[in-house]
Design a protein around this motif. Structure first.
Motif, PDB file in Angstrom:
ATOM      1  N   PRO A   1      -4.192  -8.718 -13.736  1.00 11.52           N
ATOM      2  CA  PRO A   1      -3.009  -9.224 -12.652  1.00 11.52           C
ATOM      3  C   PRO A   1      -2.877  -8.987 -11.979  1.00 11.52           C
ATOM      4  CG  PRO A   1      -2.965  -7.966 -14.729  1.00 11.52           C
ATOM      5  CD  PRO A   1      -3.960  -8.560 -14.401  1.00 11.52           C
ATOM      6  N   GLY A   2      -2.490  -8.967 -10.741  1.00 11.98           N
ATOM      7  CA  GLY A   2      -2.157  -8.521  -9.373  1.00 11.98           C
ATOM      8  C   GLY A   2      -0.952  -8.961  -8.603  1.00 11.98           C
ATOM      9  N   GLY A   3      -1.697  -9.384  -7.142  1.00  8.78           N
ATOM     10  CA  GLY A   3      -0.080  -9.972  -6.446  1.00  8.78           C
ATOM     11  C   GLY A   3       0.013  -8.929  -5.610  1.00  8.78           C
ATOM     12  N   SER A   4      -0.057  -9.127  -4.343  1.00  5.97           N
ATOM     13  CA  SER A   4       0.395  -7.825  -3.239  1.00  5.97           C
ATOM     14  C   SER A   4       1.591  -7.362  -2.960  1.00  5.97           C
ATOM     15  CB  SER A   4      -0.103  -8.472  -1.522  1.00  5.97           C
ATOM     16  OG  SER A   4       0.135  -7.406  -0.758  1.00  5.97           O
ATOM     17  N   PRO A   5       2.449  -7.832  -3.121  1.00  6.93           N
ATOM     18  CA  PRO A   5       3.636  -6.788  -2.914  1.00  6.93           C
ATOM     19  C   PRO A   5       3.957  -6.592  -4.710  1.00  6.93           C
ATOM     20  CG  PRO A   5       4.312  -9.311  -2.136  1.00  6.93           C
ATOM     21  CD  PRO A   5       2.594  -9.317  -2.577  1.00  6.93           C
ATOM     22  N   ALA A   6       3.294  -6.710  -5.272  1.00  2.80           N
ATOM     23  CA  ALA A   6       2.986  -6.043  -6.806  1.00  2.80           C
ATOM     24  C   ALA A   6       2.253  -4.700  -6.835  1.00  2.80           C
ATOM     25  CB  ALA A   6       2.976  -6.821  -7.957  1.00  2.80           C
ATOM     26  N   ASN A   7       1.633  -4.888  -6.163  1.00  3.90           N
ATOM     27  CA  ASN A   7       0.358  -3.875  -5.930  1.00  3.90           C
ATOM     28  C   ASN A   7       0.950  -2.862  -5.306  1.00  3.90           C
ATOM     29  OD1 ASN A   7      -1.855  -5.666  -7.365  1.00  3.90           O
ATOM     30  ND2 ASN A   7      -2.742  -6.624  -5.358  1.00  3.90           N
TER      31      ASN A   7
ATOM     32  N   GLY B   1      -6.958  -5.506  -3.411  1.00  4.15           N
ATOM     33  CA  GLY B   1      -6.018  -4.637  -3.784  1.00  4.15           C
ATOM     34  C   GLY B   1      -6.086  -3.172  -2.815  1.00  4.15           C
ATOM     35  N   ALA B   2      -7.452  -3.544  -1.590  1.00  2.00           N
ATOM     36  CA  ALA B   2      -7.509  -1.898  -0.979  1.00  2.00           C
ATOM     37  C   ALA B   2      -6.737  -1.919   0.808  1.00  2.00           C
ATOM     38  CB  ALA B   2      -8.852  -2.574  -0.048  1.00  2.00           C
ATOM     39  N   GLY B   3      -6.172  -3.232   1.040  1.00  2.00           N
ATOM     40  CA  GLY B   3      -5.300  -3.412   1.276  1.00  2.00           C
ATOM     41  C   GLY B   3      -3.953  -3.185   1.506  1.00  2.00           C
ATOM     42  N   ASP B   4      -3.597  -2.702   0.068  1.00  3.34           N
ATOM     43  CA  ASP B   4      -2.185  -3.042  -0.635  1.00  3.34           C
ATOM     44  C   ASP B   4      -1.996  -1.394  -0.819  1.00  3.34           C
ATOM     45  OD1 ASP B   4      -2.384  -5.686  -0.665  1.00  3.34           O
ATOM     46  OD2 ASP B   4      -2.701  -5.676  -2.423  1.00  3.34           O
ATOM     47  N   ALA B   5      -3.068  -0.873  -1.176  1.00  2.25           N
ATOM     48  CA  ALA B   5      -3.246   1.046  -1.659  1.00  2.25           C
ATOM     49  C   ALA B   5      -2.640   1.742   0.108  1.00  2.25           C
ATOM     50  CB  ALA B   5      -4.846   1.150  -1.974  1.00  2.25           C
ATOM     51  N   PHE B   6      -3.980   0.667   0.912  1.00  2.00           N
ATOM     52  CA  PHE B   6      -2.948   1.602   2.190  1.00  2.00           C
ATOM     53  C   PHE B   6      -1.422   1.156   2.487  1.00  2.00           C
ATOM     54  CE2 PHE B   6      -2.631   0.847   6.878  1.00  2.00           C
ATOM     55  CZ  PHE B   6      -3.789   1.280   7.148  1.00  2.00           C
TER      56      PHE B   6
END
Length: 304
Positions: free
Chosen positions: A26-32, A241-246
């Motif tokens: 499970p993921g999704g950029s905004p959720a991440n 998810g790396a860009g989302d963590a950034f």
């Protein structure tokens, strides 16, 4: 005071080159991004939608386990978005195909929100994108509030390059902070350097545009300054998810007391970017979307 994150929650079906199995994550950029902010200790509400189907069950379990405040709004289609993520074993880089749905019937924003973050599918997939744009306009019109957007371009959901550019330019006009990768900008404006494209986005109204360059680090563009920071060397598991963590760390760095402030001085922006780059690098050292906690980010990184 809190951040409101608006956007998709989905399931990545992760297929590694040469592997015989596909792993659902499970993921999704905004959720991440919302989970990343929660791990950094920031109050956050995720406005999203998913269905009561098998992928949706995974989404619900993940968000419940993350301990974030979720406002689940109905979706018109009754489906959960699924992405097929192909991971290159040599580099850890992921490419995507989507069964995309983003059709929330409403996108509420809490009165105590000082920051609205959105982007990715939510900014371009209809009909939800129009509701997201309206929410951005509403928040940016409130004194002391700010809007941040991560383009996170996914051509598979809107292959028409001109239409995608139009959607990006539209939401950039109502954003204070825009983040994009060099790959995002190369696809949107082929034949033009990413720095030139970032400056063009800045001219459309944001106060800060951040360009990420993967292993080469990141650059922040202010109206009268440009600041670059390197990325630490790490052993990459994958880039999911790396860009989302950034982005989570970037937004965390913009918080000052009960307000969000875009750095005006280059040295201040450099500190914010350096921390965000560390967060993104740390996320690549473990599989799937797994952003760091504040303790992990404060501890720093050790290279391979």
């Amino acid at each position: 005071m809190r951040t409101v994150v608006i956007g998709e929650s989905l399931v990545d079906l992760v297929w590694r080159a040469g592997a015989a199995t596909i792993r659902p994550l499970p993921g999704g950029s905004p959720a991440n991004v919302a989970i990343g902010l929660r791990r950094l200790g920031r109050p956050v509400t995720l406005v999203t939608c998913w269905s009561d189907d098998p992928p949706g069950a995974l989404v619900g379990e993940r968000l419940a386990a993350a301990g974030i405040d979720v406002e689940r709004v109905p979706g018109a289609s009754g489906r959960t978005t699924v992405a097929l993520a192909y991971v290159d074993d040599a580099t850890g880089a992921a490419t995507y195909e989507f069964l995309a749905v983003w059709d929330p019937v409403r996108v509420p924003v809490a009165d105590d929100a000082v920051l609205l973050h959105t982007g990715s599918l939510a900014a371009v997939v209809r009909p939800g994108a129009a509701r997201v744009l309206a929410a951005c306009r509403e928040v940016r019109g409130r004194p002391g509030r700010a809007v941040a957007v991560d383009l996170n371009v996914r051509p598979a959901v809107l292959p028409d390059r001109a239409a995608y550019r139009t959607a990006v330019e539209r939401i950039a006009r109502v954003a204070d902070v825009v983040k994009a990768s060099d790959e995002d900008l190369a696809w949107l404006w082929p034949g033009r350097g990413p720095s030139e494209s970032a400056r063009a986005l800045l001219a459309r109204g944001p106060r800060l545009v951040v360009l990420t360059r993967g292993a080469a680090g990141a650059t922040g563009f202010l109206p009268d300054a440009e600041v670059s920071v390197p990325a630490p060397r790490v052993r990459v598991a994958d880039t999911i998810g790396a860009g989302d963590a950034f982005q989570s760390a970037l937004l965390d760095g913009l918080w000052t007391g009960d307000a969000v402030r875009v750095p005006a001085a280059p040295d201040e922006l450099e500190r914010v970017l350096a921390r965000a780059v560390r967060a993104g690098a740390l996320a690549t050292t473990r599989p799937g979307a797994d952003p760091p906690t504040r303790a992990e980010l404060d501890a720093g990184l050790t290279g391979p």
